[in-house]
Write a protein that holds these residues in place. Structure first.
Motif, PDB file in Angstrom:
ATOM      1  N   LEU A 103      -7.858 -48.726  95.851  1.00 22.93           N
ATOM      2  CA  LEU A 103      -7.097 -47.689  95.201  1.00 22.93           C
ATOM      3  C   LEU A 103      -5.850 -46.974  95.537  1.00 22.93           C
TER       4      LEU A 103
ATOM      5  N   SER B 271      -8.009 -50.219  85.405  1.00 19.98           N
ATOM      6  CA  SER B 271      -8.327 -49.525  86.493  1.00 19.98           C
ATOM      7  C   SER B 271      -7.970 -47.984  86.481  1.00 19.98           C
TER       8      SER B 271
ATOM      9  N   SER C 110      -0.993 -42.384  88.681  1.00 24.36           N
ATOM     10  CA  SER C 110      -2.246 -41.868  87.548  1.00 24.36           C
ATOM     11  C   SER C 110      -1.996 -40.147  87.505  1.00 24.36           C
TER      12      SER C 110
ATOM     13  N   TYR D  76      -2.886 -41.982  92.051  1.00 23.04           N
ATOM     14  CA  TYR D  76      -2.533 -43.267  92.548  1.00 23.04           C
ATOM     15  C   TYR D  76      -1.650 -43.874  92.197  1.00 23.04           C
TER      16      TYR D  76
ATOM     17  N   ARG E 181      -4.525 -37.040  85.345  1.00 17.78           N
ATOM     18  CA  ARG E 181      -5.685 -36.902  84.588  1.00 17.78           C
ATOM     19  C   ARG E 181      -5.375 -36.781  83.047  1.00 17.78           C
TER      20      ARG E 181
ATOM     21  N   LEU F 250     -10.978 -44.405  85.713  1.00 16.98           N
ATOM     22  CA  LEU F 250     -10.974 -43.210  86.780  1.00 16.98           C
ATOM     23  C   LEU F 250     -11.488 -42.061  86.032  1.00 16.98           C
TER      24      LEU F 250
ATOM     25  N   GLU G  77     -10.494 -38.226  90.093  1.00 20.39           N
ATOM     26  CA  GLU G  77      -9.849 -39.481  90.616  1.00 20.39           C
ATOM     27  C   GLU G  77      -8.641 -39.629  90.033  1.00 20.39           C
ATOM     28  N   ALA G  78      -8.281 -39.551  88.805  1.00 24.16           N
ATOM     29  CA  ALA G  78      -6.988 -39.909  88.206  1.00 24.16           C
ATOM     30  C   ALA G  78      -6.040 -38.844  88.692  1.00 24.16           C
TER      31      ALA G  78
END
Length: 706
Positions: free
Chosen positions: A28, A37, A102, A50, A104, A41, A45-46
């Motif tokens: 990641l 990918s 990335s 990343y 959210r 997420l 995580e987003a």
């Protein structure tokens, strides 16, 4: 040993798992090269941002964002934050390489681009054939989709900071919006009632919680909308149906095209709604224009049928007049006859009055006339409350003057409200209804309520009580005003007495100061004059030097006496009411250049006193300290201020030589110190106690009641 071996085996077996976790974190942390990918997420995580580096095709571009497709799936991308001049131009079909991270987003993961590079032009992916239910679920967010339907309406709009055309598309299951920047205004009319295929990016709408509300399709390509079957050039040549056959069962689904119905106008609100009837069935029609139709006109309406609150409605209607007839007669109804209808009873002969012209009688309960809201009459008809609404927001004066309690007969359009879902045995019931007046003439007063009613009696009683309360308040106010005026007069009298007292005190203080100056400065100057005269007549230099030294000592002592006199003249600021603090300042000024130590203390919490008491106690203390300095030669002076609940006391004690209190010099001998203290004590209503003996110091105590 066995236990140690087991521990080692467990530790060795755990090592690969730790290695696998580290590998996933490293994967990641390295740049992501597929959209899937990122889309997979979670929000948390987003939000870790990343790194992303991908190649793909632009499906949709706006001034601040674009939709990116990597060959497998698509995602929303935020463009780099630059000014408009340096921002590169993007359009659908361009191949680009993006770098970023990335994020959210508000509702789904997205890519925040830091760099976008155009690499050429490619082909758009094959769109996914979708259904209405898939479209509205939100799972097709940002995906390239296509769907068939019928154009219901089209108008110019502005979406995502771009001007274009918004088309309402009806498909199997419902309606959605197709927004395009490539549909020309000339094409708008040809879309209505035509079978079309729309292709574009699915864009769900979310609320503030991130819940999916519905979805639209947006496209910027020229072939995003294709007409597969053109509409009739004459709308009135569309499928003709009767008011009694709306939404009839058919085993074969067909696109929702225009329907043409014919009926007689029972009410017309231009640009808002029109109601028609065939004598038995009724329908609400939503027109496209603001044309006015008279009651009794026979009209044809070409529009699209919908179900609204369990009843059919004809929307986006084009209307033409084909004749005229006598105005339809209203149906006389009661609340029971309207609300007892069984809406789900098959083949029922019971007539429903939804959208029909009805007449109802009842007693007027209330008149609702609120600014910005429709005018309403609330009727009590056989125990049921029925709202009667006038379409106009400015009702005539005669409706406002109707007295509650009058019996009215109203004529208007019936609007039934049903339960939200079927009850037991699939019986959908009517819950309430209202009547919408066409004009003020639809209200007839059958009998007028008496002017003298319970409401007016209550108002009269309330007015009487209000007058009595007002009279009591006036009496109370006058008594308070008289008391206040008396207090003002008493205060003025006290101020006058205080001024007289201050004048008398000033006079006494001037007398004391004069005596003090006489005892100190005048005598000192006289002594100096004598010494100077002795110097003139001195027979030797030694005698002259001795006389000069004595004169110098007399002048020094005179200067100290003058300084103490000035300090005695000094008054405290009217805003200072803390006695201990002021006494500390006084001690510092008087004894700073002397070997005498002075200390201020006392018992009780310091509190504010009135100015008169504070000033007089301060002057008494100064006089006591000055007398001790002049006559007692003390080494230490103690000043105590004690506070109790009902009094304050001042005590000045020195360890000087003391004196015989019975033989102390008074005003007859030209000394006014103790006499001035006694006068000040009487002025503030206190008591003075003097204790002194030769070689045992002096103690002066003043007690003042609170």
């Amino acid at each position: 040993m066995l236990i140690k071996s087991l521990i080692c085996l467990i530790a060795l077996s755990a090592l690969p798992e730790v290695h696998d976790d580290q590998t996933s974190v490293d994967e990641l942390s390295s740049p992501q090269t597929t959209v899937a990918s990122i889309r997979n997420l979670s929000d948390a995580e987003a939000n870790r941002r990343y790194p992303v580096q991908m190649k793909g095709t632009v499906l949709l571009a706006t001034p601040s964002s674009f939709v990116f497709h990597d060959g497998e799936t698509a995602i929303w991308c935020e463009r780099p934050r630059t000014d408009d001049e340096s921002r590169i131009h993007l359009s659908a079909g361009m191949t680009v390489e993006i770098k970023g991270q990335s994020n959210r987003g508000h509702n789904a993961p997205l890519i925040q681009c830091s760099e976008v590079t155009v690499t050429g032009t490619g082909e758009l992916p094959v769109p996914r054939k979708s259904s209405f239910s898939e479209l509205q679920s939100g799972v097709l967010d940002c995906q390239w989709v296509t769907i068939d339907g019928v154009g219901i309406s089209a108008q110019q709009g502005n979406f995502l900071q771009m001007a274009g055309t918004s088309v309402v598309v009806s498909t199997f299951g419902g309606k959605f919006f197709f927004n395009s920047t490539a549909v020309s205004p000339e094409m708008m009319e040809s879309v209505i009632d035509a079978e079309i295929t729309v292709t574009g990016v699915c864009l769900p709408r979310f609320n503030n919680r991130g819940n999916v509300l519905d979805s639209d399709i947006m496209s910027c390509v020229s072939d995003g909308l294709k007409i597969t079957k053109e509409a009739n050039k004459n709308p009135f040549e569309s499928n003709k149906v009767t008011l009694g056959s709306l939404f009839e069962f058919s085993p074969v689904w067909s696109p929702t095209h225009r329907k043409v119905v014919t009926g007689t106008v029972t009410a017309c609100e231009p640009g808002h709604q029109i109601f028609i009837t065939d004598g038995e069935h009724n329908l609400r029609v939503i027109p496209q224009t603001y044309d006015i139709f008279k009651i009794g006109d026979v009209i044809q309406c070409a529009g699209f049928l919908e179900m609204e609150e369990n009843f059919p409605v004809l929307r986006t209607s084009i209307i033409q007049t084909i004749g005229s007839d006598k105005p339809p007669e209203p149906s006389s109804v009661t609340p029971d006859s309207v609300l007892s209808i069984q809406l789900l009873a098959p083949n029922s002969d019971q007539r429903d009055h939804q959208a029909g012209l009805v007449r109802l009688s009842g007693n007027l309960i209330a008149v609702e006339d609120q600014l910005g809201k429709p005018f309403q009459l609330i009727l009590d008809a056989d125990g049921s409350l029925v709202p009667v609404t006038l379409a106009s927001f400015q009702p005539p004066r005669q409706l406002r003057k109707i007295r509650p309690g009058s019996t009215l007969e109203v004529t208007g359009i019936c609007s039934i409200r049903t339960s939200d879902r079927p009850e037991v045995n699939r019986m959908l019931r009517a819950e309430s209804f209202e009547i919408r007046l066409r004009s003020p003439q639809d209200v007839t007063v059958l009998s007028t309520a008496s002017w003298w009613n319970a409401t007016r009696l209550l108002l009269l009683l309330a007015g009487t009580v209000a007058l009595l309360l007002a009279a009591l308040l006036v009496i109370f106010w006058m008594r308070r005003r008289i008391a206040q005026r008396g207090s003002e007069l008493a205060e003025a009298r006290r101020e006058k007495d205080a001024l007289e007292l201050v004048a008398a005190t000033t006079k006494q203080e001037r007398t004391r100061v004069a005596a003090d100056l006489h005892d100190t400065l005048e005598q000192s100057l006289a002594g100096v004059a004598l010494q100077l005269r002795a110097i003139e007549t001195a027979r030797s230099k030694d005698l002259a030097d001795r006389n000069l030294s004595l004169a110098t000592q007399i002048l020094s002592q005179s200067r100290e006496d003058l300084r103490r006199s000035v300090w005695n003249l000094r008054l405290t600021d009217s805003g200072v009411t803390l006695l201990r603090e002021e006494l500390r300042k006084t001690c510092l000024a008087i004894f700073s250049v002397t070997p005498i130590t002075a200390e201020v203390g006392g018992r009780g919490e310091e509190r504010k006193l009135d100015v008169l008491t504070t000033d007089n106690l301060l002057m008494i203390a100064k006089e006591a300290m000055t007398n001790a300095l002049k006559h007692s030669s003390p080494n230490h002076i103690q000043i105590d201020v004690d506070y109790t609940a009902d009094q304050v006391s001042l005590c000045v004690t020195d360890d000087g030589c003391g004196f015989d209190a019975d033989r102390v010099a008074g005003t007859h001998q030209g000394h006014f110190g103790l006499t001035g203290m006694q006068e000040r004590v009487r002025r503030i209503g206190g008591e003075l106690m003097l204790v002194s003996n030769p070689e045992h110091g002096t103690r002066i105590e003043v007690t003042v009641p609170r």
